[in-house]
Write a protein that holds these residues in place. Sequence first.
Motif, PDB file in Angstrom:
ATOM      1  N   UNK A 110       6.907  17.082   5.489  1.00 35.15           N
ATOM      2  CA  UNK A 110       6.260  16.045   6.287  1.00 35.15           C
ATOM      3  C   UNK A 110       5.069  16.623   7.039  1.00 35.15           C
ATOM      4  N   UNK A 111       5.127  17.885   7.425  1.00 38.73           N
ATOM      5  CA  UNK A 111       3.980  18.532   8.075  1.00 38.73           C
ATOM      6  C   UNK A 111       2.793  18.575   7.128  1.00 38.73           C
ATOM      7  N   UNK A 112       3.032  18.983   5.871  1.00 39.09           N
ATOM      8  CA  UNK A 112       1.949  19.032   4.880  1.00 39.09           C
ATOM      9  C   UNK A 112       1.435  17.636   4.563  1.00 39.09           C
ATOM     10  N   UNK A 113       2.325  16.664   4.515  1.00 37.71           N
ATOM     11  CA  UNK A 113       1.926  15.271   4.241  1.00 37.71           C
ATOM     12  C   UNK A 113       1.026  14.735   5.350  1.00 37.71           C
ATOM     13  N   UNK A 114       1.388  14.979   6.596  1.00 38.21           N
ATOM     14  CA  UNK A 114       0.569  14.501   7.707  1.00 38.21           C
ATOM     15  C   UNK A 114      -0.796  15.172   7.730  1.00 38.21           C
ATOM     16  N   UNK A 136      13.863   9.315  10.853  1.00 40.58           N
ATOM     17  CA  UNK A 136      12.685   9.087  11.696  1.00 40.58           C
ATOM     18  C   UNK A 136      11.831   8.008  11.046  1.00 40.58           C
ATOM     19  N   UNK A 137      11.613   6.892  11.747  1.00 44.49           N
ATOM     20  CA  UNK A 137      10.846   5.806  11.145  1.00 44.49           C
ATOM     21  C   UNK A 137       9.362   6.155  11.094  1.00 44.49           C
ATOM     22  N   UNK A 166       3.368   9.528  15.452  1.00 43.72           N
ATOM     23  CA  UNK A 166       3.002   9.823  16.834  1.00 43.72           C
ATOM     24  C   UNK A 166       2.475  11.249  16.985  1.00 43.72           C
ATOM     25  N   UNK A 167       1.578  11.470  17.946  1.00 42.47           N
ATOM     26  CA  UNK A 167       1.113  12.845  18.220  1.00 42.47           C
ATOM     27  C   UNK A 167       2.257  13.778  18.600  1.00 42.47           C
ATOM     28  N   UNK A 168       3.252  13.248  19.303  1.00 42.99           N
ATOM     29  CA  UNK A 168       4.379  14.087  19.722  1.00 42.99           C
ATOM     30  C   UNK A 168       5.131  14.641  18.518  1.00 42.99           C
ATOM     31  N   UNK A 169       5.301  13.826  17.505  1.00 39.07           N
ATOM     32  CA  UNK A 169       6.018  14.272  16.308  1.00 39.07           C
ATOM     33  C   UNK A 169       5.257  15.404  15.624  1.00 39.07           C
ATOM     34  N   UNK A 170       3.945  15.267  15.549  1.00 35.31           N
ATOM     35  CA  UNK A 170       3.123  16.321  14.932  1.00 35.31           C
ATOM     36  C   UNK A 170       3.217  17.625  15.728  1.00 35.31           C
ATOM     37  N   UNK A 171       3.149  17.509  17.050  1.00 32.51           N
ATOM     38  CA  UNK A 171       3.244  18.709  17.888  1.00 32.51           C
ATOM     39  C   UNK A 171       4.596  19.382  17.690  1.00 32.51           C
ATOM     40  N   UNK A 187      12.310  15.679  17.343  1.00 29.64           N
ATOM     41  CA  UNK A 187      12.657  15.689  15.919  1.00 29.64           C
ATOM     42  C   UNK A 187      14.088  15.240  15.645  1.00 29.64           C
ATOM     43  N   UNK A 188      14.924  15.274  16.649  1.00 25.27           N
ATOM     44  CA  UNK A 188      16.294  14.824  16.448  1.00 25.27           C
ATOM     45  C   UNK A 188      17.012  15.631  15.375  1.00 25.27           C
TER      46      UNK A 188
END
Length: 409
Positions: free
Chosen positions: A348-352, A381-382, A388-393, A331-332
């Motif tokens: 962004x979690x709700x958006x995804x 974050x672009x 990416x799955x990693x970002x969601x996790x 997440x930086x």
Amino acid sequence: MTMDEMLRIVGDAVTELTDATFAEDTADRLIVATLPPSDSDWAAVREPLRASIRAVIGRFGELLSTGEDPWTPSAPKAALDYARLLARQGIPLSTLLLQYHQSHNAVERELLQIVHDAAQPLPSDELFSFLGHLRRLTDSFITAMTADVTRAYETEATALPIPGNAEHLRKVLDVLGAAHAADDIGGYPMAGRHMALVFHPSANGDGEIDPVLVKSASRTIADAVGSHSAPLIVVPGSTEAWAWCTVPSAQPGPGAPKVPEQPGLRIAVGPSSPGIEGFRLSHRRAQRCSSLFGAIAFDVAVVDDREPGTATAAAFVDRLADAADFVRATLGPLAHDDADRDVLRQTVRAYLASGVGGAAESLLVHRNTVKYRLDRVREVADAETIATPEFRVALELAHWYGPKVLAQD
């Protein structure tokens, strides 16, 4: 050769028994000699008994080898766990004590052979003196062991409020140990799909599970998920209860009936899964989810494996250091623990999960507010990274564990 030197030699030889087949062979003989016949051949008991024998023998060998005071030893954890297991299975304390008596006899036979091999140079009077001393040590040791395991058994038995028949618990443990394939347990069918529940007392309770609450809650939940049979309920200890409900279909997460909160209880819910292996799988997943209570960043009464993100959080519950590294690397700047970044992460979690409209609805804000926040997220974050799955996790871990995985500087 001094007495202490002989004790060290014997102790080293006794310790080697833990690596041999002695524990396995002794456990097999004890099961045949002390337990009634069982369809499962006592599979749920066999390995814990072996572990107990290995641990007790290892402890005795250690005492002899190191010169530690052998007169007041404490029982190892595996021995105490085995005593508690027998209490939960409804096996009498007298059976446990008989097993210790017979194990003691088996160990003494091994000791005589060990001493015979090690003490050839000793004169007969010194040998008899050593054997007498060793016999007193073994008697003292086994007395201390049986006292400790008796206390563990009695404490567990006293605290164990089993609703119904202890035989149900024994059969459940056999099934969970992959050793039994009954058609039913107490009338509960093993065919079909199962949803497992793990109950704990609520955070503000007295720490003891209430079987009456569990029974009522299990029936309410069974009705809520459309079960056509009575739930199966067992209580393996004073602070936890297990239940299973049959469910009519696969019930994927978003469309599955919610498990309602129940007063006085915290509930972990496993996924619905078919057959005996599904019975085991759902229970394992519910157990994993139950470990989230007290570990996550917010209070919750129901943790449901079927809900998005729950399984991800549960997978990291005992690896929070790894989770923290992953969240901060992925997440930086969004991994900082402050109110502003928390709003951006939740947005962004709700958006995804459900798009702009769904995010606006769940967060109770205007669509334009969601878009504005997403633009801010894209500054660090672009779009490719966000997808990416990693970002969601990482977002899920940040949501569930909060300050435990976020950057504090």
